[in-house]
Design an enzyme around this catalytic site. Structure first.
Site, PDB file in Angstrom:
ATOM      1  N   LYS A 157       0.787  -1.207   0.052  1.00  0.00           N
ATOM      2  CA  LYS A 157       0.039  -0.073   0.165  1.00  0.00           C
ATOM      3  C   LYS A 157       1.028   1.379   0.071  1.00  0.00           C
ATOM      4  O   LYS A 157       1.792   1.432   0.897  1.00  0.00           O
ATOM      5  CB  LYS A 157      -1.018   0.074   0.993  1.00  0.00           C
ATOM      6  N   ASP A 186      -0.225  -0.580  -4.740  1.00  0.00           N
ATOM      7  CA  ASP A 186      -1.724  -0.195  -4.718  1.00  0.00           C
ATOM      8  C   ASP A 186      -1.745   1.209  -4.102  1.00  0.00           C
ATOM      9  O   ASP A 186      -1.660   1.495  -2.842  1.00  0.00           O
ATOM     10  CB  ASP A 186      -2.525  -1.131  -3.762  1.00  0.00           C
ATOM     11  N   GLU A 214      -1.645  -0.469  -8.845  1.00  0.00           N
ATOM     12  CA  GLU A 214      -3.050  -0.472  -8.994  1.00  0.00           C
ATOM     13  C   GLU A 214      -3.651   0.834  -8.506  1.00  0.00           C
ATOM     14  O   GLU A 214      -3.137   1.747  -7.620  1.00  0.00           O
ATOM     15  CB  GLU A 214      -3.433  -1.337  -7.842  1.00  0.00           C
ATOM     16  N   ASP A 239      -8.783  -0.274 -10.420  1.00  0.00           N
ATOM     17  CA  ASP A 239      -9.607  -0.975  -9.375  1.00  0.00           C
ATOM     18  C   ASP A 239     -10.902  -0.083  -8.937  1.00  0.00           C
ATOM     19  O   ASP A 239     -12.092  -0.339  -9.434  1.00  0.00           O
ATOM     20  CB  ASP A 239      -8.734  -1.130  -7.899  1.00  0.00           C
ATOM     21  N   LYS A 263     -14.083  -7.183  -8.321  1.00  0.00           N
ATOM     22  CA  LYS A 263     -14.333  -7.629  -7.005  1.00  0.00           C
ATOM     23  C   LYS A 263     -15.998  -7.694  -6.854  1.00  0.00           C
ATOM     24  O   LYS A 263     -16.765  -6.864  -7.547  1.00  0.00           O
ATOM     25  CB  LYS A 263     -13.996  -6.388  -6.072  1.00  0.00           C
TER      26      LYS A 263
END
Length: 351
Positions: A157, A186, A214, A239, A263
């Site tokens: 992250k 991400d 991401e 995403d 997702k």
């Protein structure tokens, strides 16, 4: 055999470690479980995670949607009429992706249990093991520990610090993880387009071997996403910019990203996710299946989808790994860097 009841259950499952991103910090998974029951007393389960900063869905909102709209529509319908039941669910409300995903998944789980087969077999696959990455929270330097536990793909992250600080952070993680680990980033919408290009370019120049990045920029900024994608060699994964089929069509049309993260809680469940994976493959868009911070119900459904459809890169299915405890029994387990699905009807989960 008719559907006789649709029940809702609030669950809270604590994490063993705080989960920190550029958008939020969390210490537990808060979800609504939906249980669809047939006349023989069989139950199928689905999950709607509370994710204020990504989907905007809440436990209270999902419960209202299920109890007031979606549930009553299903009572008395044939439990085996899966496709029609899912179409009814998705045509009944606008938005409410989490609630739709929970009911859609519960319908699939119930159908698989009625056939006596694992959910993955209902979806057309046979595998019961799929690999997963593992997430390192923003600021987390536990790379060596995760590699020692068997994980070979680390999701880091970023997006909370300056690009220069991020490069320094990733260099430390690369040194700790070693050259054999794959590192993906991400940013959770944390950079501007220029910051993203500068940070990614610096990491390339430093030889940090980044697998993909991401959602580097805010979700609505498809122009910015496309600008980044066209200016870096590292693959860019959309995403938060892609919730459902229409969003994916926009990304494909504009070539705004190289890959998409599908997702269930964003798109509305397994029936929509399957369409998105097929659509992405038809247009040479790379795929990953991810999950929110949720229990073995939501992650089990996502892992079953991967086991049946596969993805172009290792998927992001570690959410249930973060749980210190859960009110559920059965379901998936983790064996190193693999999600192991139960050889049991449906998701194999019980409440």
């Amino acid at each position: 055999m008719t559907i006789t009841d649709v029940r809702t259950h609030s669950v809270s499952a604590p994490f063993h470690t705080p989960f920190v991103t550029a958008l939020r910090s969390a210490t537990a998974a808060e979800s609504l479980l939906v249980e669809v029951v047939d006349a023989n007393g069989r139950s199928g389960f689905g999950e709607s995670p509370q994710v204020w900063k990504v989907t905007g869905d809440s436990v209270a909102g999902a419960r209202a949607c299920v109890e007031q709209v979606l549930g009553p529509l299903l009572i008395g319908r044939d439990a085996d009429d899966l496709a029609a039941n899912c179409r009814t669910v998705h045509g009944a409300v606008v938005g409410n992706a989490g609630a739709r995903a929970a009911v859609d998944t519960a319908l699939h789980d119930l159908a698989a249990r009625r056939l006596g087969v694992p959910l993955v077999r209902l979806l057309g696959g046979t595998r019961l093991r799929v690999p997963t990455d593992v997430t390192l929270s923003a600021g987390d330097s536990a790379a060596a520990a995760r590699v020692a536990e068997g994980f070979t793909v680390l999701k880091v992250k970023v997006g909370k610090s300056s690009p220069a600080d991020e490069v320094h952070h990733i260099r430390r993680i690369r040194e700790a993880a070693g050259p054999g680990a794959r590192i993906r980033l991400d940013a959770n919408q944390g950079w501007t387009p220029r910051e993203a290009v500068r940070a990614i370019g610096s990491m390339q120049d430093a030889g940090l071997d980044i697998e993909l990045v991401e959602q580097p920029v805010p979700a609505p900024d498809l122009d910015g996403l496309a600008w980044v994608t066209s200016r870096v060699d590292v693959p860019i994964l959309a995403d938060e910019s892609v919730f459902g089929v229409r969003d994916l069509v926009c990304v494909i049309h504009r070539r705004a990203a190289d890959m998409v993260n599908v997702k269930l809680a964003k798109c509305g469940g397994l029936s929509i996710a399957r369409t998105m994976l097929d659509l992405a493959a038809a247009h040479d868009i790379g795929t990953m299946v991810g999950s929110m911070m949720e229990t073995q119900v939501g992650v089990g459904a996502a892992a079953s989808l991967v086991a049946a459809y596969d993805t172009t890169v290792v998927s992001d299915l570690d959410a249930a790994w973060w749980l210190a405890s859960t009110p559920l029994t059965g379901g998936l387990r983790y064996d190193g860097a693999e999600v192991v699905l139960p050889d049991a009807p449906g998701l194999g989960v019980h409440l």
